[in-house]
Design a protein around this motif. Structure first.
Motif, mmCIF file in Angstrom:
data_model
loop_
_atom_site.group_PDB
_atom_site.id
_atom_site.type_symbol
_atom_site.label_atom_id
_atom_site.label_comp_id
_atom_site.label_asym_id
_atom_site.label_seq_id
_atom_site.Cartn_x
_atom_site.Cartn_y
_atom_site.Cartn_z
ATOM 1 N N ARG A 125 -31.560 -63.388 -7.580
ATOM 2 C CA ARG A 125 -31.789 -62.264 -8.754
ATOM 3 C C ARG A 125 -31.247 -63.115 -10.169
ATOM 4 O O ARG A 125 -31.963 -62.982 -11.070
ATOM 5 C CB ARG A 125 -30.955 -61.047 -8.701
ATOM 6 N N HIS A 126 -30.177 -63.769 -10.063
ATOM 7 C CA HIS A 126 -29.406 -64.362 -11.277
ATOM 8 C C HIS A 126 -30.126 -65.537 -11.693
ATOM 9 O O HIS A 126 -30.465 -65.674 -12.995
ATOM 10 C CB HIS A 126 -28.015 -64.991 -10.977
ATOM 11 N N VAL A 127 -30.945 -66.275 -10.761
ATOM 12 C CA VAL A 127 -31.764 -67.410 -11.406
ATOM 13 C C VAL A 127 -33.121 -66.952 -11.688
ATOM 14 O O VAL A 127 -33.652 -67.898 -12.379
ATOM 15 C CB VAL A 127 -31.663 -68.486 -10.444
ATOM 16 N N ALA A 128 -33.474 -65.687 -11.398
ATOM 17 C CA ALA A 128 -34.820 -65.299 -11.638
ATOM 18 C C ALA A 128 -35.101 -64.947 -13.286
ATOM 19 O O ALA A 128 -36.081 -64.913 -13.885
ATOM 20 C CB ALA A 128 -35.306 -63.962 -10.906
ATOM 21 N N GLY A 129 -33.859 -64.757 -13.807
ATOM 22 C CA GLY A 129 -33.782 -64.289 -15.140
ATOM 23 C C GLY A 129 -34.075 -65.272 -16.147
ATOM 24 O O GLY A 129 -33.541 -66.584 -16.100
ATOM 25 N N GLU A 130 -34.723 -65.155 -17.042
ATOM 26 C CA GLU A 130 -34.580 -65.766 -18.735
ATOM 27 C C GLU A 130 -33.549 -65.087 -19.512
ATOM 28 O O GLU A 130 -34.024 -63.922 -20.000
ATOM 29 C CB GLU A 130 -35.860 -65.991 -19.202
#
Length: 243
Positions: A125-130
């Motif tokens: 979830r953390h790496v999916a964000g911009e």
């Protein structure tokens, strides 16, 4: 027809600074207005203004009172603040490597337990964000990032740590962030990056700027060690993928 923007509050900050406050809460729209005003003051300098410091919701404007007074400067700032904010930003986009969990992110498992999920899910979830760099502050290079997925919103720790490592990537409240140098923190530590957003003897000294975009990607322990050595040699291991 574009609706007129509500005027910000002007707050005296000592005898040589004005705080231009757009909101009393952490707000992306307010932050866009802060950064738009900051850019305008760079593009159209006002005589007497010495320095500007953008935050999440306000812009601190230092000025020389022998060149311009509070009332005159305040009027000019209000005029600039009423201008439409650009619909899109020509933002730089950075990819930043992070070693998650273990000794690099000592709170990852506790965060997963609190949110009733797994550490792998938290990382995904953390790496999916911009994310958007809303401000730099607290300590040199500490980058406050907006855009954290609502699922990852967590109250800050009840027992802040007096010392957390340089490069820590953490979450707190509705934000995530990159901590450049070792220091205290009440946020939850998910991982650590070899990237240093501040290095005094490097050009540029500050890597990230307000308005930049950030994406994270996971790396293993071996890659972290390799990149950390590269950073110590002056390399910038963060990847600029759009400028």
């Amino acid at each position: 027809m574009v609706a007129p923007l509500s005027p910000p509050r002007l707050l005296p900050s000592g005898d040589s600074a004005i705080t231009v406050e757009f909101s009393r809460q952490i707000d992306d729209e307010a932050n866009r207005r802060v950064l738009a005003l900051d850019r305008l003051l760079t593009q159209e300098p006002i005589a007497g203004v010495c320095e500007t410091i953008p935050t999440y919701r306000s812009l601190l404007v230092h000025y020389d009172p022998t060149q311009i007074d509070f009332a005159a400067l305040g009027q000019k700032l209000l005029e600039l603040a009423r201008r439409p904010v650009p619909a899109s930003e020509n933002a730089r986009v950075w990819r930043i490597p992070v070693a998650y969990g273990g000794e690099y992110g000592i709170d990852l498992e506790e965060v997963a337990k609190t949110l009733n999920t797994t550490p792998d899910d938290i990382v995904a979830r953390h790496v999916a964000g911009e994310y958007r760099v809303a401000m730099i502050g607290f300590t040199p290079g500490w980058s406050y990032l907006s855009g954290l997925h609502e699922f990852l919103h967590m109250s800050r720790r009840k027992d802040p740590r007096l010392l957390t490592p340089a490069g820590t990537v953490s979450i707190g409240g509705v934000q995530t962030g990159v901590q450049c140098i070792a220091g205290p923190s009440g946020w939850h530590l998910l991982g650590c990056t070899p990237v240093r957003t501040y290095q005094l003897h490097r050009d540029p000294i500050f890597l990230l700027e307000p308005g930049d975009r950030v994406r994270f990607y996971p790396i293993d322990v071996k890659t972290y060690a390799e990149q950390e050595r590269a950073v110590e040699g002056g390399e910038i291991v963060a990847e600029l993928i759009a400028a």
